[in-house]
Scaffold this active site. Sequence first.
Site, PDB file in Angstrom:
ATOM      1  N   LYS A  38      -5.300  19.671  80.736  1.00  0.00           N
ATOM      2  CA  LYS A  38      -5.425  21.121  80.911  1.00  0.00           C
ATOM      3  C   LYS A  38      -4.061  21.735  81.255  1.00  0.00           C
ATOM      4  O   LYS A  38      -3.638  22.719  80.661  1.00  0.00           O
ATOM      5  CB  LYS A  38      -6.395  21.431  82.033  1.00  0.00           C
ATOM      6  N   ASN A  39      -3.356  21.118  82.197  1.00  0.00           N
ATOM      7  CA  ASN A  39      -2.122  21.733  82.705  1.00  0.00           C
ATOM      8  C   ASN A  39      -0.921  21.505  81.805  1.00  0.00           C
ATOM      9  O   ASN A  39       0.171  21.980  82.100  1.00  0.00           O
ATOM     10  CB  ASN A  39      -1.848  21.248  84.136  1.00  0.00           C
TER      11      ASN A  39
ATOM     12  N   CYS B   9      -6.258  33.186  95.823  1.00  0.00           N
ATOM     13  CA  CYS B   9      -6.914  32.031  95.184  1.00  0.00           C
ATOM     14  C   CYS B   9      -7.581  31.251  96.314  1.00  0.00           C
ATOM     15  O   CYS B   9      -7.127  31.276  97.460  1.00  0.00           O
ATOM     16  CB  CYS B   9      -5.861  31.187  94.484  1.00  0.00           C
TER      17      CYS B   9
ATOM     18  N   ARG C   1      -0.651  31.419  96.924  1.00  0.00           N
ATOM     19  CA  ARG C   1      -0.085  31.131  95.597  1.00  0.00           C
ATOM     20  C   ARG C   1       0.658  32.338  95.003  1.00  0.00           C
ATOM     21  O   ARG C   1       0.315  32.856  93.954  1.00  0.00           O
ATOM     22  CB  ARG C   1      -1.167  30.640  94.661  1.00  0.00           C
TER      23      ARG C   1
ATOM     24  N   ASP D 164      -3.573  17.683  93.317  1.00  0.00           N
ATOM     25  CA  ASP D 164      -4.793  17.807  92.500  1.00  0.00           C
ATOM     26  C   ASP D 164      -5.676  16.568  92.589  1.00  0.00           C
ATOM     27  O   ASP D 164      -6.784  16.573  92.041  1.00  0.00           O
ATOM     28  CB  ASP D 164      -4.443  18.077  91.039  1.00  0.00           C
TER      29      ASP D 164
ATOM     30  N   ARG E  46     -14.075  24.359  84.480  1.00  0.00           N
ATOM     31  CA  ARG E  46     -12.774  24.975  84.210  1.00  0.00           C
ATOM     32  C   ARG E  46     -11.767  23.903  83.802  1.00  0.00           C
ATOM     33  O   ARG E  46     -10.862  24.155  83.021  1.00  0.00           O
ATOM     34  CB  ARG E  46     -12.237  25.673  85.464  1.00  0.00           C
TER      35      ARG E  46
HETATM   36  C1  EPZ Z   1       0.234  24.051  89.083  1.00  0.00           C
HETATM   37  O1  EPZ Z   1      -0.069  25.258  89.748  1.00  0.00           O
HETATM   38  C2  EPZ Z   1      -1.088  23.502  88.591  1.00  0.00           C
HETATM   39  N1  EPZ Z   1      -1.690  24.446  87.644  1.00  0.00           N
HETATM   40  C3  EPZ Z   1      -2.021  23.272  89.779  1.00  0.00           C
HETATM   41  O2  EPZ Z   1      -3.207  22.684  89.281  1.00  0.00           O
HETATM   42  C4  EPZ Z   1      -1.349  22.297  90.738  1.00  0.00           C
HETATM   43  O3  EPZ Z   1      -2.168  22.133  91.881  1.00  0.00           O
HETATM   44  C5  EPZ Z   1       0.020  22.836  91.163  1.00  0.00           C
HETATM   45  O4  EPZ Z   1       0.819  23.107  89.999  1.00  0.00           O
HETATM   46  C6  EPZ Z   1       0.775  21.862  92.047  1.00  0.00           C
HETATM   47  O5  EPZ Z   1       0.938  20.656  91.362  1.00  0.00           O
HETATM   48  C7  EPZ Z   1      -1.195  24.505  86.374  1.00  0.00           C
HETATM   49  O6  EPZ Z   1      -0.278  23.790  86.004  1.00  0.00           O
HETATM   50  C8  EPZ Z   1      -1.859  25.478  85.456  1.00  0.00           C
HETATM   51  P1  EPZ Z   1       3.048  25.625  92.098  1.00  0.00           P
HETATM   52  P2  EPZ Z   1       1.128  26.255  90.181  1.00  0.00           P
HETATM   53  O7  EPZ Z   1       3.715  26.875  91.644  1.00  0.00           O
HETATM   54  O8  EPZ Z   1       2.234  26.157  89.242  1.00  0.00           O
HETATM   55  C9  EPZ Z   1       4.210  27.904  96.051  1.00  0.00           C
HETATM   56  C10 EPZ Z   1      -5.498  22.374  89.050  1.00  0.00           C
HETATM   57  O9  EPZ Z   1      -6.313  21.964  89.869  1.00  0.00           O
HETATM   58  N2  EPZ Z   1       4.815  28.927  95.178  1.00  0.00           N
HETATM   59  O10 EPZ Z   1       3.642  24.313  91.759  1.00  0.00           O
HETATM   60  O11 EPZ Z   1       0.518  27.597  90.432  1.00  0.00           O
HETATM   61  C11 EPZ Z   1       2.701  27.843  95.917  1.00  0.00           C
HETATM   62  O12 EPZ Z   1       2.080  28.797  96.746  1.00  0.00           O
HETATM   63  C12 EPZ Z   1      -4.447  23.379  89.466  1.00  0.00           C
HETATM   64  O13 EPZ Z   1      -5.431  22.001  87.849  1.00  0.00           O
HETATM   65  C13 EPZ Z   1       5.468  30.014  95.757  1.00  0.00           C
HETATM   66  O14 EPZ Z   1       5.528  30.136  96.978  1.00  0.00           O
HETATM   67  O15 EPZ Z   1       1.558  25.630  91.567  1.00  0.00           O
HETATM   68  C14 EPZ Z   1       2.397  26.425  96.337  1.00  0.00           C
HETATM   69  O16 EPZ Z   1       2.317  26.370  97.754  1.00  0.00           O
HETATM   70  C15 EPZ Z   1      -4.674  23.864  90.886  1.00  0.00           C
HETATM   71  N3  EPZ Z   1       6.031  30.950  94.954  1.00  0.00           N
HETATM   72  C16 EPZ Z   1       3.621  25.641  95.867  1.00  0.00           C
HETATM   73  O17 EPZ Z   1       4.635  26.612  95.610  1.00  0.00           O
HETATM   74  C17 EPZ Z   1       5.991  30.856  93.584  1.00  0.00           C
HETATM   75  O18 EPZ Z   1       6.544  31.748  92.898  1.00  0.00           O
HETATM   76  C18 EPZ Z   1       3.398  24.856  94.571  1.00  0.00           C
HETATM   77  O19 EPZ Z   1       2.805  25.747  93.662  1.00  0.00           O
HETATM   78  C19 EPZ Z   1       5.326  29.754  93.013  1.00  0.00           C
HETATM   79  C20 EPZ Z   1       4.754  28.803  93.823  1.00  0.00           C
END
Ligand code: EPZ
Length: 417
Positions: free
Chosen positions: A22-23, A116, A121, A304, A396
């Site tokens: 998916k990702n 979320c 996020r 995850d 999802r």
């Molecule tokens: C990706 O989400 C995945 N989704 C998530 O999978 C996964 O849990 C996550 O990466 C971490 O591995 C997809 O790839 C579609 P991040 P993403 O930006 O990119 C903070 C699932 O279950 N952050 O790596 O949204 C954020 O709040 C989903 O399949 C900021 O502060 O996650 C978090 O604490 C859930 N500012 C940390 O970074 C930003 O601009 C990591 O988030 C961006 C992120």
Amino acid sequence: MEKMIIEGGYRLVGQVPVSGAKNAALPLFAASLLVERWNTLQNVPALTDIRTIARLLRQMGVKIEGESGTVRVNAAGVHSCEAPYKLVKTMRASVLVLGPLVAKWKRARVSLPGGCAIGARPINLHLKGLEALGATVELKHGYVEARADRLKGAKIYFDISTVTGTENIMMAAALAEGRTVLENAASEPEVVELANFLNKMGAKIQGAGSDVIIIDGVKELKPVEHIIMGDRIEAGTLMVAAGMTQGNVKLLNCNLSQMEAVVAKLREAGLEIYPEGDGVKVIGPANIKAVDVKTLPYPGFPTDMQAQIMALMCLASGLAVITETVFENRFMHVSEMRRMGADIRVEGSNAIVRGLPSLTGAPVMATDLRASASLVLAGLAAEGTTEISRIYHLDRGYEKLDEKLCKLGAKISRVKE
Ligand code: EPZ
């Protein structure tokens, strides 16, 4: 809405295919906005989130043939660069259209994702990256409005390792003028998959998979065909299912090199995991050992998989401490597992799990994608019947998980709530 009914106590035995990731699929759909020709994506999983991004792209004017398996995407007809709130709020990964839209179509109006279940996020780092590339970015009425005639390469440091942030900026920089250097970039396999896809399109990206990614912008990209990698999180989830039922399962289309942290921890817990022919054999132990886990960005243990390994620890002999460092509210499965008899205490970002000989089936509620998977796993091992409501969360991100598990010997059915 549907709920899932699981009769626990059946060993899982047999062979099961892992679906496309998916990702990885989601950013590849977004990257299709970078060319005005037909891209062909293969091994696309049949998921709600895939249908959501397809809906979003179609309403922008992108032509899409197919829903899963082999899907063709053509962005030649783009007439709108807007991602509306009603779609973005159902799937925050919609923000992945931001980078490609600004890079290729010079403008974007994308709804801020909003809150979320698992955490705030924010997307501040996505926006910081776009501004560094020269885009003007404004926040108006809950939307990001970004525009740029031609993005210019820049050096960008990500304060936090962000998967979709790295992906968004990598796609934008692919068509920027000059060199972009991403520091503290995410190194997840799905980031590497996107870099490989973009390089096949003619982009010049080096270093994906490390924390420094260099992108030399090009004027134009060309359409490609691509087979999407297997879903390492689904594979890990299926491994835990075998581990919780003393199962003997062979996974197909499973890439162990992308799962080293997960496999290391599951082996520590007593599972046998080894390559066998064209797949990976997973054998669940008679006694599960308690192991401590701390979630970290790749190559650390993936957040995850946190809920899933917690389900396994509920049946381990001993005390396991599970620390969630990536998201601030990713323990919502705990209260549901407690309803099944689990002994779990949450203290800040730590969950202390005292393993028990068994869990008991109960009515529980899914709260988010991976929490719902962990409740399915607990239900497989629990004594008696488990009813999981709001099972749409599961659909999802898992392709026909209940069908796959039933083929391995599980007793699962779906009924209307
Ligand atoms: C990706 O989400 C995945 N989704 C998530 O999978 C996964 O849990 C996550 O990466 C971490 O591995 C997809 O790839 C579609 P991040 P993403 O930006 O990119 C903070 C699932 O279950 N952050 O790596 O949204 C954020 O709040 C989903 O399949 C900021 O502060 O996650 C978090 O604490 C859930 N500012 C940390 O970074 C930003 O601009 C990591 O988030 C961006 C992120």
